[in-house]
Design an enzyme around this catalytic site. Structure first.
Site, PDB file in Angstrom:
ATOM      1  N   LYS A   9      -2.444 -25.885 -16.257  1.00  0.00           N
ATOM      2  CA  LYS A   9      -2.871 -24.856 -15.318  1.00  0.00           C
ATOM      3  C   LYS A   9      -4.265 -25.204 -14.816  1.00  0.00           C
ATOM      4  O   LYS A   9      -5.155 -25.523 -15.605  1.00  0.00           O
ATOM      5  CB  LYS A   9      -2.896 -23.499 -16.025  1.00  0.00           C
ATOM      6  CG  LYS A   9      -3.428 -22.355 -15.194  1.00  0.00           C
ATOM      7  CD  LYS A   9      -3.374 -21.074 -16.026  1.00  0.00           C
ATOM      8  CE  LYS A   9      -4.015 -19.915 -15.328  1.00  0.00           C
ATOM      9  NZ  LYS A   9      -3.964 -18.692 -16.141  1.00  0.00           N
ATOM     10  N   SER A  25       3.997 -30.761   0.625  1.00  0.00           N
ATOM     11  CA  SER A  25       3.370 -30.923  -0.683  1.00  0.00           C
ATOM     12  C   SER A  25       1.984 -30.296  -0.769  1.00  0.00           C
ATOM     13  O   SER A  25       1.537 -29.589   0.119  1.00  0.00           O
ATOM     14  CB  SER A  25       3.278 -32.398  -1.074  1.00  0.00           C
ATOM     15  OG  SER A  25       2.337 -33.053  -0.242  1.00  0.00           O
ATOM     16  N   TYR A  58       5.438 -30.117  -4.552  1.00  0.00           N
ATOM     17  CA  TYR A  58       5.150 -31.246  -5.430  1.00  0.00           C
ATOM     18  C   TYR A  58       3.753 -31.760  -5.120  1.00  0.00           C
ATOM     19  O   TYR A  58       3.191 -31.484  -4.064  1.00  0.00           O
ATOM     20  CB  TYR A  58       6.201 -32.353  -5.277  1.00  0.00           C
ATOM     21  CG  TYR A  58       6.246 -32.955  -3.896  1.00  0.00           C
ATOM     22  CD1 TYR A  58       5.498 -34.092  -3.586  1.00  0.00           C
ATOM     23  CD2 TYR A  58       7.016 -32.383  -2.890  1.00  0.00           C
ATOM     24  CE1 TYR A  58       5.523 -34.637  -2.309  1.00  0.00           C
ATOM     25  CE2 TYR A  58       7.053 -32.919  -1.619  1.00  0.00           C
ATOM     26  CZ  TYR A  58       6.299 -34.051  -1.336  1.00  0.00           C
ATOM     27  OH  TYR A  58       6.320 -34.584  -0.075  1.00  0.00           O
TER      28      TYR A  58
END
Length: 127
Positions: A9, A25, A58
């Site tokens: 995170k 992305s 991604y």
């Protein structure tokens, strides 16, 4: 049984760019990626603290040390430069692994510089 667990995170990153005309992305400073154990092309969840939007995309690596957090393509419609975001990746593991698993949690300042790295997060607490 496989469980989906928080792997890493990056907390309160500041969006530096939103590039609608890119293929897609999120571009993240390679230094931040390495610190959070995130690899290029890994699936990532983006949560915008300012507007509540959540999306998945991604990761592509940005220049090391650039502090870049850039949402690209359609994802750029969900954020504005200056927004604070939480970036999370997940992993799958069995229940026994999950019981001892500890995610990497990176805390950033206003300039996307790391000020704390931990493997512990409980409600209202950071080690």
């Amino acid at each position: 049984m496989q469980l989906n667990m928080l792997k890493s995170k990056i907390h309160r990153a500041t969006v530096t760019e939103a590039n609608l005309n890119y293929v897609g992305s999120i571009t993240i400073d390679r230094e931040l990626m390495e610190s959070a154990h995130i690899i290029e092309y890994e699936k990532i969840q983006v949560v915008d603290i300012d507007n509540g939007n959540r999306l998945e995309t991604y990761v592509i690596a940005g220049e090391k040390g650039s502090k870049v957090i850039c949402l690209n393509g359609a994802a750029a419609r969900h954020v504005q430069p200056g927004d604070k975001v939480i970036l999370m990746t997940y992993c799958q593991m069995d229940e026994e692994e999950a019981k001892i698993h500890k995610p990497i949690v990176i805390f950033l300042d206003e300039n996307n510089s790391i000020f704390q790295i931990t493997d512990y997060e409980k409600h209202g607490q950071v080690k």
